[in-house]
Design a protein around this motif. Structure first.
Motif, mmCIF file in Angstrom:
data_model
loop_
_atom_site.group_PDB
_atom_site.id
_atom_site.type_symbol
_atom_site.label_atom_id
_atom_site.label_comp_id
_atom_site.label_asym_id
_atom_site.label_seq_id
_atom_site.Cartn_x
_atom_site.Cartn_y
_atom_site.Cartn_z
ATOM 1 N N ASP A 30 45.694 22.561 28.963
ATOM 2 C CA ASP A 30 45.027 23.895 29.076
ATOM 3 C C ASP A 30 45.447 24.487 30.613
ATOM 4 O OD1 ASP A 30 44.274 23.399 26.617
ATOM 5 O OD2 ASP A 30 42.139 23.147 27.205
ATOM 6 N N LYS A 31 45.283 25.831 30.478
ATOM 7 C CA LYS A 31 45.268 26.471 31.812
ATOM 8 C C LYS A 31 43.842 27.076 32.118
ATOM 9 C CE LYS A 31 50.038 28.310 30.772
ATOM 10 N NZ LYS A 31 50.904 29.436 30.629
ATOM 11 N N ALA A 32 43.751 26.891 33.367
ATOM 12 C CA ALA A 32 42.516 27.281 33.932
ATOM 13 C C ALA A 32 42.256 28.867 33.840
ATOM 14 C CB ALA A 32 42.235 26.891 35.257
ATOM 15 N N ASN A 33 41.218 29.268 33.615
ATOM 16 C CA ASN A 33 40.675 30.516 33.977
ATOM 17 C C ASN A 33 39.663 30.885 35.203
ATOM 18 O OD1 ASN A 33 41.803 31.825 31.408
ATOM 19 N ND2 ASN A 33 40.137 30.878 30.459
ATOM 20 N N VAL A 34 40.295 31.500 35.991
ATOM 21 C CA VAL A 34 39.518 31.616 37.423
ATOM 22 C C VAL A 34 38.927 32.747 37.884
ATOM 23 C CG1 VAL A 34 39.794 31.130 40.025
ATOM 24 C CG2 VAL A 34 40.910 29.707 38.027
ATOM 25 N N LEU A 35 37.758 32.901 38.068
ATOM 26 C CA LEU A 35 37.050 34.074 38.862
ATOM 27 C C LEU A 35 36.823 34.013 40.390
ATOM 28 C CD1 LEU A 35 35.304 36.636 38.613
ATOM 29 C CD2 LEU A 35 33.294 35.209 38.069
ATOM 30 N N MET A 36 37.540 34.743 40.973
ATOM 31 C CA MET A 36 37.339 34.663 42.527
ATOM 32 C C MET A 36 36.287 35.914 42.838
ATOM 33 S SD MET A 36 41.274 34.961 43.533
ATOM 34 C CE MET A 36 41.689 36.547 42.595
ATOM 35 N N VAL A 37 35.166 35.333 43.541
ATOM 36 C CA VAL A 37 34.094 36.142 43.801
ATOM 37 C C VAL A 37 34.108 36.337 45.403
ATOM 38 C CG1 VAL A 37 31.560 36.645 43.774
ATOM 39 C CG2 VAL A 37 32.686 35.064 42.026
ATOM 40 N N VAL A 74 47.246 28.181 35.727
ATOM 41 C CA VAL A 74 46.205 29.131 35.797
ATOM 42 C C VAL A 74 46.574 30.356 34.692
ATOM 43 C CG1 VAL A 74 45.088 31.118 36.774
ATOM 44 C CG2 VAL A 74 45.102 28.788 38.144
ATOM 45 N N GLU A 75 45.593 30.732 33.864
ATOM 46 C CA GLU A 75 45.973 31.824 32.803
ATOM 47 C C GLU A 75 45.403 33.011 33.459
ATOM 48 O OE1 GLU A 75 47.514 33.348 29.470
ATOM 49 O OE2 GLU A 75 47.446 31.335 29.864
ATOM 50 N N ARG A 76 44.112 33.108 33.083
ATOM 51 C CA ARG A 76 43.165 34.586 33.658
ATOM 52 C C ARG A 76 42.901 34.461 34.824
ATOM 53 N NH1 ARG A 76 37.475 36.332 31.551
ATOM 54 N NH2 ARG A 76 37.573 38.343 32.607
ATOM 55 N N VAL A 77 42.984 35.505 35.618
ATOM 56 C CA VAL A 77 42.331 35.544 36.889
ATOM 57 C C VAL A 77 41.493 36.926 37.177
ATOM 58 C CG1 VAL A 77 42.889 35.839 39.398
ATOM 59 C CG2 VAL A 77 44.356 34.631 38.107
ATOM 60 N N GLY A 78 40.399 36.549 37.598
ATOM 61 C CA GLY A 78 39.336 37.784 37.735
ATOM 62 C C GLY A 78 38.940 37.651 39.069
ATOM 63 N N MET A 79 38.645 39.217 39.855
ATOM 64 C CA MET A 79 38.189 39.152 41.196
ATOM 65 C C MET A 79 37.052 40.151 41.159
ATOM 66 S SD MET A 79 40.276 40.866 44.225
ATOM 67 C CE MET A 79 41.673 39.756 44.119
ATOM 68 N N ASP A 100 55.920 41.997 46.427
ATOM 69 C CA ASP A 100 57.218 42.401 46.897
ATOM 70 C C ASP A 100 57.792 41.472 47.920
ATOM 71 O OD1 ASP A 100 56.595 44.761 45.780
ATOM 72 O OD2 ASP A 100 56.205 45.760 47.698
ATOM 73 N N VAL A 101 57.164 40.182 47.958
ATOM 74 C CA VAL A 101 57.368 38.969 49.000
ATOM 75 C C VAL A 101 57.907 37.635 48.083
ATOM 76 C CG1 VAL A 101 56.877 37.372 50.798
ATOM 77 C CG2 VAL A 101 56.125 39.718 51.031
ATOM 78 N N TYR A 102 57.099 37.352 47.058
ATOM 79 C CA TYR A 102 57.375 36.206 46.175
ATOM 80 C C TYR A 102 57.867 36.666 44.863
ATOM 81 C CZ TYR A 102 54.290 34.101 49.821
ATOM 82 O OH TYR A 102 53.863 33.921 51.243
ATOM 83 N N ASN A 103 59.014 35.749 44.433
ATOM 84 C CA ASN A 103 59.155 35.919 43.066
ATOM 85 C C ASN A 103 58.242 35.594 41.852
ATOM 86 O OD1 ASN A 103 61.772 36.799 44.303
ATOM 87 N ND2 ASN A 103 62.631 34.659 44.417
ATOM 88 N N ASN A 104 58.773 36.391 41.071
ATOM 89 C CA ASN A 104 57.888 36.125 39.746
ATOM 90 C C ASN A 104 56.297 36.003 39.836
ATOM 91 O OD1 ASN A 104 60.390 36.295 38.304
ATOM 92 N ND2 ASN A 104 60.819 34.130 39.222
ATOM 93 N N MET A 105 55.759 36.647 40.692
ATOM 94 C CA MET A 105 54.187 36.545 41.037
ATOM 95 C C MET A 105 53.660 37.744 39.914
ATOM 96 S SD MET A 105 52.730 34.275 42.998
ATOM 97 C CE MET A 105 52.444 33.755 44.500
ATOM 98 N N ASP A 106 52.818 37.409 39.110
ATOM 99 C CA ASP A 106 52.198 38.317 38.299
ATOM 100 C C ASP A 106 50.702 38.396 38.916
ATOM 101 O OD1 ASP A 106 50.623 39.359 36.221
ATOM 102 O OD2 ASP A 106 50.865 37.968 34.888
ATOM 103 N N LEU A 107 50.604 39.631 39.321
ATOM 104 C CA LEU A 107 49.119 39.950 40.069
ATOM 105 C C LEU A 107 48.342 40.551 39.266
ATOM 106 C CD1 LEU A 107 50.846 41.601 43.316
ATOM 107 C CD2 LEU A 107 50.302 39.155 42.978
ATOM 108 N N THR A 108 48.239 40.356 37.895
ATOM 109 C CA THR A 108 47.439 40.772 36.758
ATOM 110 C C THR A 108 46.207 40.318 37.203
ATOM 111 O OG1 THR A 108 49.079 41.112 35.290
ATOM 112 C CG2 THR A 108 46.824 41.270 34.514
ATOM 113 N N CYS A 109 45.007 41.195 37.206
ATOM 114 C CA CYS A 109 43.649 40.719 37.784
ATOM 115 C C CYS A 109 42.635 41.570 37.181
ATOM 116 C CB CYS A 109 43.904 40.600 39.242
ATOM 117 S SG CYS A 109 42.272 39.838 39.904
#
Length: 198
Positions: A30-37, A74-79, A100-109
């Motif tokens: 499984d992939k983790a879903n992570v909430l960043m507070v 990691v799957e879902r990221v929340g902020m 713009d610096v790292y390849n293939n970074m999905d910044l969806t949040c």
């Protein structure tokens, strides 16, 4: 008056965690879903409308979560923060310093509160969108750690809080009890421990 004896941080690790029904399922796939507070320097590197003037100009927590998503962990990221008016700037900052610096970074949040909204209790709405077994990472002012961590624990989220985890012995004991009752892990992050400066 004697104080309750706390042997070590291991009290935050429920002894029956490996026997729980959730643990018996194979969570390795499984992939983790992570909430960043918290949306400040350590999470995003965005301070005062620009990149932090430190070694964390791209942030640490969000960068790590996006990289873990890129690696399939990691799957879902929340902020979640307090001031949604900052999110357009944070998104631009993350695009410039991560996307713009790292390849293939999905910044969806998923962000809380909504853009343009100020809500000191936005973490309650954010936590409500996550499931038991998900993860919360808390990087907020010290005096907010306890309420946020308790809300996450009560939802069944595993929690990592930056140092100091809470400010009173009573709050430590309450977190220990709640973590045991909800069968979740609670840990403290000490981000300066390995810095060469220290």
């Amino acid at each position: 008056l004697s104080q309750p004896h706390i042997h070590s941080h291991s009290h935050f690790i429920p002894t029956n965690i490996m026997s729980s029904p959730e643990a018996k399922r194979s969570k390795l796939a499984d992939k983790a879903n992570v909430l960043m507070v918290g949306t400040g320097e350590y999470t995003t590197g965005y301070v005062g409308g620009t990149a932090a003037d430190s070694d964390k100009g791209a942030g640490v927590v969000a960068l790590t979560m996006f990289d873990l998503r890129r690696r399939g962990k990691v799957e879902r990221v929340g902020m979640c923060g307090v001031n949604g008016k900052k999110f357009p700037g944070i998104r631009n900052h993350m695009q410039k310093n991560i996307g713009d610096v790292y390849n293939n970074m999905d910044l969806t949040c998923d962000t809380f509160p909504a853009d343009g909204t100020v809500d000191p209790k936005a973490y309650l709405d954010a936590v409500a969108t996550f499931q038991a077994g998900d993860v919360a990472i808390i990087f907020t002012p010290d005096d907010t750690h306890y309420d946020i961590a308790m809300a996450c624990i009560e939802k069944g989220l595993h929690v990592m809080v930056t140092k100091p985890i809470v400010q009173t012995l009573e709050h430590h004991i309450n977190l220990i009890k709640a973590a045991k009752e909800k069968n979740v892990l609670v840990s403290m992050e000490v981000h300066k421990r390995w810095d060469p400066f220290y």
